[in-house]
Design a protein around this motif. Structure first.
Motif, mmCIF file in Angstrom:
data_model
loop_
_atom_site.group_PDB
_atom_site.id
_atom_site.type_symbol
_atom_site.label_atom_id
_atom_site.label_comp_id
_atom_site.label_asym_id
_atom_site.label_seq_id
_atom_site.Cartn_x
_atom_site.Cartn_y
_atom_site.Cartn_z
ATOM 1 N N HIS A 206 0.829 -1.208 0.000
ATOM 2 C CA HIS A 206 0.000 0.000 0.000
ATOM 3 C C HIS A 206 0.863 1.256 0.000
ATOM 4 C CE1 HIS A 206 -3.503 2.475 0.675
ATOM 5 N NE2 HIS A 206 -3.055 2.898 1.841
ATOM 6 N N SER B 48 2.837 1.551 -3.321
ATOM 7 C CA SER B 48 2.029 1.527 -4.557
ATOM 8 C C SER B 48 2.359 0.321 -5.427
ATOM 9 C CB SER B 48 2.227 2.829 -5.344
ATOM 10 O OG SER B 48 1.925 3.945 -4.552
ATOM 11 N N GLY C 177 -1.896 -0.504 -6.141
ATOM 12 C CA GLY C 177 -1.912 -0.813 -4.718
ATOM 13 C C GLY C 177 -2.543 -2.160 -4.462
#
Length: 551
Positions: free
Chosen positions: A86, A89, A151
């Motif tokens: 997360h 990315s 993500g």
């Protein structure tokens, strides 16, 4: 077909050839379906290892990584790897088993609200509540994971839905949408700022790679001749020896890189987000500069530093439109002179043991230039960023935003499976290595030729350094002098291993490591007192760098 079979076919339809996981009761129907699938399942020895391996696969290839786990502890063990994806990315799809729908909310065995747990660390999380929702959920997961700023997406599937009949065909979705075209008036405004500047600097990050804009970025730098500094995630955007490449900036960046940013009158930010490890004290970062900010994610523009000109959307075409010569030869010469005098000239090593800087330069000279280096987190991570020459993005894999120790070895496994024709080296520290040491068994099982280098200072080095410099040398809980014999550990997993403790033996030891068929480990003792130089103390401005001992 049942839900589990549908998931297997849906993965195949999307070109997924390798997945990482660990089985358990609630995900067992999917494992049964995978027996009849051409997809290769890699059994990692911990679910965190599976998530990091899937992330490494995605980082090295640009394709989405996929990991599986069962309910309860299986799903919770994935969370760290999902959070890592997360913050950096990384396109990742995590599929978890869940207790049957009738048992949700009853505190059933291995029931955990993984939907709620994952929401803060995913782009999107889905709990499938009815069989008919499953096809759309899988399609949505891949679309969201790969669109815009990539993500992780988590899909939590109750066991009864994995066993229920699903009618829909597992056709692939349409794929990610094209990037938004940046408005011509914004490009014109940026062009005007570039023409009026006398001391421009490009500050580029990992968003260049996420946008697939490496070629456009390089043409922009070539055309304008603007001196360029890079984030940890941006290393490789320009080849290491490029005349405009001033290297990494930030907390452990070079004095030259940080100084030119402080002196510039225009900061061209490309795919970067003013991270605190880059800016130091934000209100004193690039204090004389106007800002042109190009990014594919509107949320990053203006979040921490106001942009005088914002270009949000497809940054490749925007860079192409801005690629024009600038009359800044005096500034260019000044920056190159600073780079020559104020590069990474400080010595990493101190006292007994191998000098990490010298070792990494030897390694870089011996291994193929296209090799992938997977790092853990700590001092060794910064030494790699400082001293290893990266020529292309996706060569350096490291946990940038989350800073997760234990990342390097499983990520190297994923990278090697994604790019089997490329050498992969995991550079780790003694603290990080022990966090996912069990994945040596995965290396051995699949015969992956990952080379593992363990820098061992018998300390939690980065914490020890900050305790030395920021806490008056009051050391606590950083002594790892009871480390095991790492060569014996590797041997117990069936891997060849050597220790190199003399500088004169480094070249031969690296040669042995690279020539050894299959996986192997090289144990490299480092002085406990070795520090990463330069350094900006947390909360200080970048011009307040501590330079350390010059070689």
């Amino acid at each position: 077909m049942n839900g589990a079979e549908h998931i297997a076919r849906a993965l195949e339809a999307r070109g997924i050839d390798t997945i990482f996981g660990y089985p358990g009761g609630m995900i067992m129907p999917l494992y049964d379906a995978l027996i009849d699938s051409p997809i290769r399942h890699i059994l990692c020895r911990h679910e965190q290892g599976a998530a990091f391996a899937a992330g490494g696969y995605a980082r090295a290839s640009g394709r989405p990584g996929v990991c599986l786990a069962t309910s309860g502890p299986g799903a919770t063990n994935l969370i760290t790897g999902i959070a890592d994806a997360h913050l950096d990315s990384v396109p990742l799809v995590a599929i978890t088993g869940q207790v049957p729908t009738a048992l949700i909310g009853t505190d059933a065995f291995q029931e955990t609200d993984v939907l709620g747990l994952s929401l803060p660390v995913t782009k999107h999380s889905i709990l499938v509540r009815r069989p008919g929702e499953l096809p759309a959920a899988i399609g949505e997961a891949f679309r969201v994971a790969t669109s815009g700023r990539p993500g992780p997406v988590l899909v939590d599937v109750p066991k009864d839905i994995l066993l229920a009949e699903v009618d829909a065909e597992p056709w692939p979705d349409a794929g990610p949408a094209a990037g938004v075209t940046i408005a011509p008036e914004a490009v014109a405004a940026a062009r005007a700022l570039l023409r009026s500047s006398h001391r421009p600097v490009i500050y580029a990050g990992g968003g260049v790679t996420l946008a697939g804009a490496e070629a456009a970025f390089r043409r922009f730098v070539e055309a304008t001749g603007i001196p360029t500094v890079l984030t940890l995630k941006g290393l490789g955007n320009l080849p290491d020896g490029h005349p405009c490449n001033l290297g990494m900036l930030g907390m452990h960046g070079s004095v030259a890189a940080n100084r030119v940013v402080q002196e510039c009158d225009l900061l061209v930010v490309v795919g970067a987000r003013f991270d605190d490890r880059v800016t130091g004290r934000l209100d004193r970062f690039a204090p004389h500069a106007r800002v042109v900010h190009l990014d594919g994610d509107a949320a990053q523009v203006g979040k921490l530093r106001a942009a005088d000109c914002a270009l949000v959307g497809a940054i490749g075409p925007a860079l192409e439109a801005l690629a024009a010569p600038l009359d800044i030869e005096g500034w260019r010469r000044h920056c190159r002179a600073l780079h020559g005098m104020e590069g990474f000239a400080a010595r990493a090593g101190a006292g007994p043991g191998i000098d990490p800087a010298a070792f990494l330069r030897r390694l870089a000279a011996a291994v193929e230039r296209r090799a992938v280096i997977s790092c853990d987190v700590g001092q060794h991570q910064m030494w790699v960023a400082q001293y290893y020459p990266f020529d292309h993005p996706r060569q350096l894999l490291t946990s940038g935003g989350l800073g997760a120790m234990g990342f390097g070895l499983p990520s190297a496994i994923g990278a090697q499976l994604a790019r089997p024709d490329v050498p992969v080296v995991n550079v780790s520290g003694d603290g990080s290595f022990l966090m996912n040491v069990q994945e040596l068994a995965t290396l051995k099982r699949y015969g992956l030729p990952v080379k593992v280098v363990v820098f061992d200072n018998q300390r939690l080095g980065m914490v020890r350094q900050q305790q030395e410099l920021c806490y008056d040398g009051r050391y606590t809980e950083v002594d790892l002098s009871d480390n095991p014999d790492f060569t014996a550990v590797a041997a117990a997993f069936g891997l060849p291993a050597r220790r190199v403790s003399e500088a004169a033996a480094v070249e031969e030891a690296i040669d042995w490591c690279l020539r050894t068929p299959g996986p192997c480990l090289l144990h490299v003792p480092v002085a406990a007192e070795a520090n990463v130089w330069p350094m900006v103390k947390p909360g200080h401005a970048n011009e307040e760098m501590i330079r350390g001992t010059v070689a």
